[in-house]
Design a protein around this motif. Structure first.
Motif, PDB file in Angstrom:
ATOM      1  N   LYS A  33       0.802  -1.218   0.000  1.00 53.17           N
ATOM      2  CA  LYS A  33       0.000   0.000   0.000  1.00 53.17           C
ATOM      3  C   LYS A  33       0.839   1.275   0.000  1.00 53.17           C
ATOM      4  N   SER A  34       2.141   1.184   0.283  1.00 53.31           N
ATOM      5  CA  SER A  34       2.949   2.401   0.308  1.00 53.31           C
ATOM      6  C   SER A  34       3.596   2.697  -1.031  1.00 53.31           C
ATOM      7  N   ASP A  70      -2.192   6.085  -7.403  1.00 53.21           N
ATOM      8  CA  ASP A  70      -2.617   6.596  -6.108  1.00 53.21           C
ATOM      9  C   ASP A  70      -1.726   5.990  -5.045  1.00 53.21           C
ATOM     10  N   GLN A  71      -1.455   6.791  -4.030  1.00 51.84           N
ATOM     11  CA  GLN A  71      -0.633   6.318  -2.921  1.00 51.84           C
ATOM     12  C   GLN A  71      -1.200   6.879  -1.624  1.00 51.84           C
ATOM     13  N   ARG A  72      -1.607   5.992  -0.742  1.00 47.04           N
ATOM     14  CA  ARG A  72      -2.096   6.414   0.578  1.00 47.04           C
ATOM     15  C   ARG A  72      -0.903   6.731   1.454  1.00 47.04           C
ATOM     16  N   SER A  91      -2.829   9.694   7.264  1.00 41.97           N
ATOM     17  CA  SER A  91      -4.077   9.931   6.552  1.00 41.97           C
ATOM     18  C   SER A  91      -3.771  10.828   5.365  1.00 41.97           C
ATOM     19  N   ALA A 138      -3.651  11.235   0.850  1.00 47.70           N
ATOM     20  CA  ALA A 138      -3.150  10.470  -0.283  1.00 47.70           C
ATOM     21  C   ALA A 138      -2.552  11.398  -1.335  1.00 47.70           C
ATOM     22  N   LYS A 198      -7.114  14.928   1.113  1.00 48.63           N
ATOM     23  CA  LYS A 198      -7.402  14.424   2.453  1.00 48.63           C
ATOM     24  C   LYS A 198      -8.736  13.708   2.449  1.00 48.63           C
ATOM     25  N   GLU A 199      -8.973  12.960   3.477  1.00 48.07           N
ATOM     26  CA  GLU A 199     -10.189  12.171   3.617  1.00 48.07           C
ATOM     27  C   GLU A 199     -11.243  13.012   4.328  1.00 48.07           C
ATOM     28  N   TYR A 217       0.999  12.348   8.710  1.00 52.13           N
ATOM     29  CA  TYR A 217       1.905  11.268   8.363  1.00 52.13           C
ATOM     30  C   TYR A 217       3.149  11.367   9.215  1.00 52.13           C
TER      31      TYR A 217
END
Length: 181
Positions: A97-98, A112-114, A118, A120, A142-143, A150
């Motif tokens: 995921k990174s 895309d990279q999370r 929080s 991305a 941001k979410e 981070y």
């Protein structure tokens, strides 16, 4: 019984199309090319352990290879405020995921990279008609209303991103495998 065999026959006809969709989604001009990307993030960061806000910057470079089969291989090299704060992620797209998870979007590729906390990053590379030229767009998000947080690149201190501006974008295409294999 007849309904079951009809469903099985349809599934067997559809399966090869679904299995090959990853490679057929790669437009022919985008196969077998390498792309060199770079940009600078000018930031204002807040260190959550002290409340201190500081300006900073991070330079990023991505080497991307799109194989003849349409698979993505990339190396993401980031440097924050000097060569002693360096992080390199090398991987096949989708491995973790990174790392950058690339996909085709028409005549563009996007990743895309999370972030570890929080938020991305989204990278979009748009190609000219013959794929000999490209342009780069990098977006941070941001979410919902949650702040982007981070751990620091090498200090691992908790950071909240107050402001970010992407500058100095560069995108270059070349034939062949940037990784030399």
């Amino acid at each position: 019984m007849q309904g079951w065999t009809t469903r099985l026959a349809v599934a067997l006809l559809v399966l090869p199309v679904m299995a090959s969709s990853g490679t057929s989604a790669a437009p022919a001009p985008l196969r077998g090319i390498s792309v060199d990307l770079s940009w600078t993030d000018n930031r204002t960061e807040k260190f959550l352990d002290t409340g201190e806000e500081r300006p900073g910057y991070q330079t990023s470079q991505v080497q991307l290879y799109i194989s003849d089969q349409g698979r993505f291989f990339s190396r993401f090299n980031r440097v924050a405020k000097g060569n002693n704060n360096r992080l390199v992620n090398s991987a096949v797209s989708g491995e973790g995921k990174s790392v950058l998870n690339w996909r085709f979007e028409g005549r563009s590729v996007a990743a895309d990279q999370r972030f570890a906390g929080s938020g991305a990053r989204r990278i979009v590379v748009s190609f000219g008609d013959d794929a000999s030229s490209c342009s780069l767009r990098v977006i941070h998000g941001k979410e919902g209303s949650a702040p982007i947080r981070y751990p620091g690149l090498t200090s691992r201190r908790p950071i909240e991103l107050i402001r970010i501006e992407v500058t100095n974008t560069s995108c270059q295409v070349r034939q062949g495998n940037v990784f030399g294999q």
